[in-house]
Motif scaffolding. Structure first.
Motif, PDB file in Angstrom:
ATOM      1  N   SER A  86      79.548  23.467  11.181  1.00 26.24           N
ATOM      2  CA  SER A  86      80.673  23.961  10.382  1.00 26.24           C
ATOM      3  C   SER A  86      80.350  25.250   9.646  1.00 26.24           C
ATOM      4  CB  SER A  86      81.117  22.909   9.360  1.00 26.24           C
ATOM      5  OG  SER A  86      80.075  22.684   8.430  1.00 26.24           O
ATOM      6  N   LEU A  89      82.161  27.607  11.707  1.00 27.45           N
ATOM      7  CA  LEU A  89      83.609  27.405  11.710  1.00 27.45           C
ATOM      8  C   LEU A  89      84.225  27.850  10.397  1.00 27.45           C
ATOM      9  CD1 LEU A  89      83.554  23.942  13.464  1.00 27.45           C
ATOM     10  CD2 LEU A  89      84.297  26.105  14.442  1.00 27.45           C
ATOM     11  N   MET A  90      83.686  27.378   9.296  1.00 26.42           N
ATOM     12  CA  MET A  90      84.224  27.791   7.992  1.00 26.42           C
ATOM     13  C   MET A  90      83.783  29.206   7.653  1.00 26.42           C
ATOM     14  SD  MET A  90      84.353  24.521   5.475  1.00 26.42           S
ATOM     15  CE  MET A  90      82.606  24.201   5.260  1.00 26.42           C
ATOM     16  N   THR A  93      85.832  31.978   9.362  1.00 25.64           N
ATOM     17  CA  THR A  93      87.285  32.002   9.120  1.00 25.64           C
ATOM     18  C   THR A  93      87.616  32.183   7.639  1.00 25.64           C
ATOM     19  OG1 THR A  93      87.268  29.591   9.004  1.00 25.64           O
ATOM     20  CG2 THR A  93      87.903  30.572  11.103  1.00 25.64           C
ATOM     21  N   GLY A  94      86.791  31.578   6.776  1.00 20.78           N
ATOM     22  CA  GLY A  94      87.103  31.614   5.344  1.00 20.78           C
ATOM     23  C   GLY A  94      87.159  33.018   4.773  1.00 20.78           C
ATOM     24  N   THR A 259      77.169  29.411   4.590  1.00 18.41           N
ATOM     25  CA  THR A 259      78.626  29.481   4.680  1.00 18.41           C
ATOM     26  C   THR A 259      79.169  30.590   3.780  1.00 18.41           C
ATOM     27  OG1 THR A 259      78.648  27.084   5.028  1.00 18.41           O
ATOM     28  CG2 THR A 259      80.747  28.139   4.541  1.00 18.41           C
ATOM     29  N   MET A 263      81.118  33.994   4.977  1.00 16.50           N
ATOM     30  CA  MET A 263      82.489  34.264   4.529  1.00 16.50           C
ATOM     31  C   MET A 263      82.567  35.617   3.845  1.00 16.50           C
ATOM     32  SD  MET A 263      84.266  30.955   2.917  1.00 16.50           S
ATOM     33  CE  MET A 263      84.239  29.327   3.629  1.00 16.50           C
ATOM     34  N   TYR A 300      88.999  28.677  16.977  1.00 15.13           N
ATOM     35  CA  TYR A 300      88.003  28.039  16.123  1.00 15.13           C
ATOM     36  C   TYR A 300      88.258  26.567  15.877  1.00 15.13           C
ATOM     37  CZ  TYR A 300      85.124  32.062  15.018  1.00 15.13           C
ATOM     38  OH  TYR A 300      84.238  33.097  15.106  1.00 15.13           O
TER      39      TYR A 300
END
Lengths: 616, 111
Positions: A86, A89-90, A93-94, A259, A263, A300
């Motif tokens: 993740s 993934l996060m 996109t975040g 993460t 981001m 995603y």
């Protein structure tokens, strides 16, 4: 050389033929668009004339963002990481929420052509502009080398071209539509490339979802089928950590920082930011970010489903497979064994695993019957501290590339996946080249050497710089340093720790001064850069051991950008408070940037007010 | 051209810095730029809180606790980290764009 198709030439049209056809068709389309979008003035060349509709710009942004890594490697990485996947993934996109709310609308109102434009004007400093331009060039060159390498790899896997030939073809195609059409040509080609790549990704994802669960919507079947339990069960049987459990190989703090760094780095990458200069107005910038994330989210949210299903299929079909025969073949210059395998399925039928045989020839999967019992065992064994398979070595990239075959899809789907991978790599490469070109041509050359240059000359210099960028990128594409992955991580860390805080506070805090910005950028850059280089010195410099380990709370180099970003903020605020406030005209610039009204086309010319001298 | 703030220019335009409240002359009268900005920042803070809670909260800090629950057959924390956070991000950006449209019109600063 042995490529993908040996052994797969069945009756009818082969996948290789389909690949040639699809690639040629899509390349013709890109060239046509490049031709139709040819531009004469710098506004068209650098910001696509600022008339791109929000939805189209969103699709272009999505294609620009999703590189060969997103397309080919990410699902594979996730399938081997489980829940910790993740971070990608996060993390990838975040950042768009940060862009949409904190940066894009205001930069669009500012309205010039590049990120260094804003940094130079906001911080009333030519030095700041130069530092920003150099950072942008560095970040983009490292990133684009990876893309051209990806193009070469796709060509060499799917077509009978070697890596060098593949990279050269890629260079020519990108060169044509980027040099002719500049940002305008790049944007509209990216729109087409988005649709190619998303269809190419979704078809195998839908197919394997349908094949394994009866439900063809990947997001749905991942959540509501019995696959999570089946996968966790097979993981337990083989001794692996539970797939859906977090923090199995990296702890919570590290996952948090990685993460965060990804981001914030997303929101600080020049080639992403610059995508919001091309729309008509502030409102369009906001909606364009929304649409971009919709288009990105389609891929995603399908990727983790594909990862789960491919992982399950890998484990279920290969574990306990009987070895029918072992032959020898030369793969990449080495003699390797090819295992022909067969598995008995639930109904007791013996199923030959043709896809496994074929893929061994690419070197992406290898077997070794270490206990010589005639059966492949995928029991968990620790290699270099990671959970790996006892009798198989599997390259992560195989997950996406082999799924069409695993799902029993027709050869043209495989060709489509190749075409999609190329679309992803070329679209990202084009966006990066534009940043390299604009940083050198617009921010450095025109601004310092020839501020009164006429339009034709501005465009000409821009074009030349794209060609220079392509040559550099192509060279690194053919001779990638062993540390491409680390270098991309560095690009994100750099964007997070140098650009993001400086642009953000430039908009939201009038008191940010030139000295504060420069100090903050340098602090963030040095801290992040040294940490990454020291941790990865084995790959970067070839040292015996890493210079030091992750001494900062055990945070990995991929996540250290989070700390660098905070450091930048702290230094920036402290130094700004200690130095004189920015001049009134800069404070008014900030005020005007915060309000949509009055956004107009950017100036194409520079006058004395832009070349405000500073003493830095 | 004193009605609009000039963009990217290094010099003050006519109606610029003279106002005590920092408001600029918009069309048809004074525009409450400070109020507009405050409303914008408030909206951003609310949306970013949701962004943080859904991604860092549900997806990382509390993922193990949330995994006690399930959505369909997936542990809930895992679902947030892999899917739910991304859907939320999309909704957040659209909400921002729509609300800012209304704010732009309300404060008279739309283009």
């Amino acid at each position: 050389m042995i490529n993908l198709w040996n052994g797969m030439l069945a009756e009818g049209v082969s996948a290789e033929t389909y690949t040639y056809v699809f690639v040629t068709i899509t390349f013709m389309i890109y060239l046509y668009i490049g031709w139709q979008s040819r531009v004469r003035e710098s506004q068209g060349f650098y910001v696509a004339g600022q008339g791109v509709p929000a939805i189209a710009n969103g699709a272009a942004t999505a294609a620009d963002w999703m590189s060969a890594a997103s397309f080919i490697s990410m699902a594979g990485l996730i399938s081997f990481m489980g829940s910790n996947g993740s971070v990608y993934l996060m993390g990838w996109t975040g950042g768009y929420v940060l862009l949409a709310l904190l940066l894009a609308p205001y930069l669009r109102k500012f309205g010039k052509y590049t990120v260094p434009d804003f940094v130079g004007a906001r911080y009333y400093s030519e030095t700041a502009r130069v530092v920003a331009a150099i950072c942008a060039i560095f970040v983009s060159i490292t990133y684009v080398a990876g893309q051209m390498n990806g193009v070469g790899i796709v060509f060499s896997r799917f077509l009978n071209l070697d890596l060098t030939g593949g990279v050269i073809v890629g260079m020519v195609i990108v060169g044509f539509f980027a040099v002719l059409g500049g940002m305008k040509g790049i944007t509209w080609t990216q729109v087409v490339q988005y649709f190619v790549l998303i269809v190419a990704f979704l078809i195998p994802a839908v197919a394997i979802a349908g094949m394994l669960t009866g439900n063809g919507i990947p997001q749905f079947s991942m959540t509501f089928s019995d696959m999570p339990e089946k996968l966790n069960q097979i993981h337990a049987d083989l001794g692996f950590s539970e797939y859906t459990s977090p923090f199995t190989d990296k702890g919570m703090l590290d996952i948090f920082c990685i993460t965060f760094a990804l981001m914030v780095g997303t929101a600080g990458l020049p080639h992403v930011i610059v995508r919001f200069y091309t729309v008509s107005n502030v409102r369009a910038a906001r909606f364009s970010a929304a649409w971009a994330l919709v288009f990105i989210a389609i891929l995603y949210t399908s990727a983790p489903a594909l990862a789960m299903f491919a992982r399950y299929n890998l484990l279920d079909s290969l574990n306990g497979a009987k070895i029918l025969e072992i032959s020898e073949a030369e793969i990449k210059g080495e003699q390797k064994k090819i295992y022909k395998l067969e598995k008995e399925n639930a109904e007791g039928e013996k199923v030959p695993l043709a896809w496994a045989t074929n893929w061994q020839k690419t070197g992406l999967i290898q077997f070794d019957d270490t206990d010589k019992d005639g059966v492949i065992s995928l029991v968990m064994v620790k290699k270099k501290g990671k959970e790996e398979f006892a009798e198989a070595t599997i390259n992560r990239d195989i997950i996406v590339l082999s799924t069409p075959e695993v799902a029993g899809l027709a050869p043209w789907v495989i060709a489509l996946v190749a075409t999609g991978g190329l679309a992803a790599a070329l679209s990202t490469a084009a966006g990066l080249l534009l940043v390299i070109s604009s940083s050198i041509a617009h921010d450095l050359y025109i601004h310092f050497v020839d501020p009164d240059a006429p339009e034709a000359k501005r465009v000409a210099v821009g074009r030349v710089m794209i060609i220079v960028g392509i040559l550099i990128a192509g060279y690194f594409g053919m001779n990638p340093p062993g540390f491409v992955g680390q270098v991309v991580a560095f690009a994100f860390g750099l964007a997070a720790s140098s650009f993001f805080p400086v642009i953000l506070l430039g908009i939201f805090w009038k008191r940010t001064t030139r000295q504060g910005a420069v100090a903050g950028m340098i602090a963030g850059l040095l801290f992040t850069g040294i940490y990454i280089v020291g941790n990865r010195s084995v790959k970067i410099f070839g040292t015996e051991e890493a210079l030091f380990g992750p001494w900062c709370f055990g945070i990995s180099p991929e996540g250290i950008g989070a700390v660098g970003c905070l450091l930048n903020f702290v230094v920036l605020v402290l130094v700004s408070k200690m130095t004189p406030a920015p001049p009134d005209d800069v404070q008014e610039l900030v005020e005007s940037v915060r309000v949509p009204a009055g956004s107009h086309e950017p100036e194409a010319h520079f006058d004395e007010s832009d070349a405000v001298a500073d003493d830095v | 051209m004193s009605e609009h703030q000039d963009v990217g220019r290094g010099q003050a335009s006519g109606g610029g810095g003279g106002d005590g409240g920092g408001g600029s002359k918009g069309r048809g009268g004074k525009v409450d730029v400070k109020g507009y900005w405050r409303a914008n920042v408030r909206l951003i803070l609310v949306l970013l809180s949701i962004w943080a809670v859904v991604s860092f909260g549900c997806g990382i800090l509390f993922i193990e606790q949330l995994n006690e629950f399930k959505i369909g057959n997936l542990p809930l924390g895992f679902w947030f980290a892999n899917q739910g956070s991304i859907y939320t991000f999309v909704v957040l950006i659209f909400v921002y764009a729509w609300r800012m449209d209304r704010l732009d019109k309300k404060f008279g600063v739309e283009e």
